[in-house]
Design a protein around this motif. Structure first.
Motif, PDB file in Angstrom:
ATOM      1  N   ASP A  37       0.264 -12.051   5.591  1.00  0.00           N
ATOM      2  CA  ASP A  37       1.286 -11.241   4.933  1.00  0.00           C
ATOM      3  C   ASP A  37       2.123 -12.169   4.060  1.00  0.00           C
ATOM      4  O   ASP A  37       2.871 -13.004   4.563  1.00  0.00           O
ATOM      5  CB  ASP A  37       2.154 -10.540   5.975  1.00  0.00           C
ATOM      6  CG  ASP A  37       3.103  -9.535   5.344  1.00  0.00           C
ATOM      7  OD1 ASP A  37       3.851  -9.924   4.414  1.00  0.00           O
ATOM      8  OD2 ASP A  37       3.090  -8.373   5.786  1.00  0.00           O
ATOM      9  N   ASN A 121      -3.096   5.045  -2.631  1.00  0.00           N
ATOM     10  CA  ASN A 121      -2.206   5.864  -1.814  1.00  0.00           C
ATOM     11  C   ASN A 121      -1.870   7.136  -2.600  1.00  0.00           C
ATOM     12  O   ASN A 121      -1.380   7.053  -3.727  1.00  0.00           O
ATOM     13  CB  ASN A 121      -0.935   5.063  -1.493  1.00  0.00           C
ATOM     14  CG  ASN A 121      -0.026   5.780  -0.529  1.00  0.00           C
ATOM     15  OD1 ASN A 121       0.159   6.992  -0.595  1.00  0.00           O
ATOM     16  ND2 ASN A 121       0.581   5.020   0.362  1.00  0.00           N
ATOM     17  N   HIS A 127       0.611   1.812  -4.917  1.00  0.00           N
ATOM     18  CA  HIS A 127       0.244   1.108  -3.691  1.00  0.00           C
ATOM     19  C   HIS A 127      -1.253   1.303  -3.461  1.00  0.00           C
ATOM     20  O   HIS A 127      -1.717   2.429  -3.370  1.00  0.00           O
ATOM     21  CB  HIS A 127       1.044   1.652  -2.514  1.00  0.00           C
ATOM     22  CG  HIS A 127       0.903   0.808  -1.292  1.00  0.00           C
ATOM     23  ND1 HIS A 127       1.935   0.596  -0.430  1.00  0.00           N
ATOM     24  CD2 HIS A 127      -0.130   0.098  -0.788  1.00  0.00           C
ATOM     25  CE1 HIS A 127       1.532  -0.192   0.557  1.00  0.00           C
ATOM     26  NE2 HIS A 127       0.275  -0.496   0.351  1.00  0.00           N
ATOM     27  N   TRP A 129      -4.973  -0.346  -1.511  1.00  0.00           N
ATOM     28  CA  TRP A 129      -5.691  -1.238  -0.604  1.00  0.00           C
ATOM     29  C   TRP A 129      -7.034  -1.479  -1.259  1.00  0.00           C
ATOM     30  O   TRP A 129      -7.694  -0.536  -1.721  1.00  0.00           O
ATOM     31  CB  TRP A 129      -5.853  -0.623   0.767  1.00  0.00           C
ATOM     32  CG  TRP A 129      -4.548  -0.422   1.484  1.00  0.00           C
ATOM     33  CD1 TRP A 129      -3.358  -1.049   1.245  1.00  0.00           C
ATOM     34  CD2 TRP A 129      -4.299   0.481   2.560  1.00  0.00           C
ATOM     35  NE1 TRP A 129      -2.382  -0.607   2.104  1.00  0.00           N
ATOM     36  CE2 TRP A 129      -2.945   0.330   2.933  1.00  0.00           C
ATOM     37  CE3 TRP A 129      -5.088   1.371   3.254  1.00  0.00           C
ATOM     38  CZ2 TRP A 129      -2.364   1.057   3.975  1.00  0.00           C
ATOM     39  CZ3 TRP A 129      -4.511   2.097   4.286  1.00  0.00           C
ATOM     40  CH2 TRP A 129      -3.176   1.939   4.640  1.00  0.00           C
ATOM     41  N   ASN A 143      -3.822  -5.808   0.228  1.00  0.00           N
ATOM     42  CA  ASN A 143      -2.795  -4.777   0.120  1.00  0.00           C
ATOM     43  C   ASN A 143      -2.029  -5.126  -1.157  1.00  0.00           C
ATOM     44  O   ASN A 143      -1.463  -6.217  -1.254  1.00  0.00           O
ATOM     45  CB  ASN A 143      -1.897  -4.831   1.359  1.00  0.00           C
ATOM     46  CG  ASN A 143      -0.700  -3.914   1.273  1.00  0.00           C
ATOM     47  OD1 ASN A 143      -0.136  -3.675   0.209  1.00  0.00           O
ATOM     48  ND2 ASN A 143      -0.273  -3.435   2.420  1.00  0.00           N
TER      49      ASN A 143
END
Length: 163
Positions: A37, A121, A127, A129, A143
């Motif tokens: 992250d 999304n 957003h 992935w 991400n």
């Protein structure tokens, strides 16, 4: 419980799912992963398990962070235990996806963009992935948040190797 598992899990891809749209088939099986992250400057080892479901027209997964064999009494900041259900949509030739974990559900649509599989999304198209690469023994997932200027900010990376 065995009746449920037998009804859900499939032996393989349905012949009704065209090969050119079989984006996720190489993921079937178990993976060990490194989740990084970038926003939290944190990482964790995890596991991700994929299976054919729904008579081979879908793929379901379970992602586990940290991996079950690495869990301790101290909660890791990246702890997550979630599942995705990906179902091929023959009308749109995309994959309808739902991802959920305790307290949250995301709806996404997966399509190929070049060599990547991009899951957008549906509530926030900035957003995404992204399966940047999927090989027989490894894959790279990201991400991403699309910035106002179109640049991609990478929030997190997963580097996975087949278990």
């Amino acid at each position: 419980m065995n009746d449920f598992v037998e009804a859900l899990v499939s032996d393989g891809k349905s012949p009704n799912l065209p090969d050119e749209y079989n984006y996720f088939g190489k993921l079937i099986g178990s993976w060990k992963l490194d989740y990084i992250d970038h926003n939290l400057s944190s990482s964790v080892k995890g596991e991700w398990i994929f299976s054919w479901v729904l008579e081979g027209m879908g793929i379901q997964d379970v992602i586990i962070l940290p991996a079950r064999d690495a869990r301790t009494d101290v909660v890791h900041p990246l702890t997550e235990y979630g599942t995705s259900l990906r179902v091929y949509n023959p009308t749109t030739h995309a994959w309808d996806v739902a991802y959920g974990f305790t307290g949250k559900i995301f709806r996404l649509e997966a399509k190929k963009q070049g060599d990547m599989i991009v899951l957008t999304n549906l509530e926030d198209e900035n957003h995404k992935w992204v399966f940047a690469t999927i090989e027989d023994d490894r894959f790279h997932w990201q991400n991403v948040t699309v910035q106002a200027n179109g640049d991609w900010h990478i929030n997190a990376d997963i580097y996975a190797k087949r278990a």
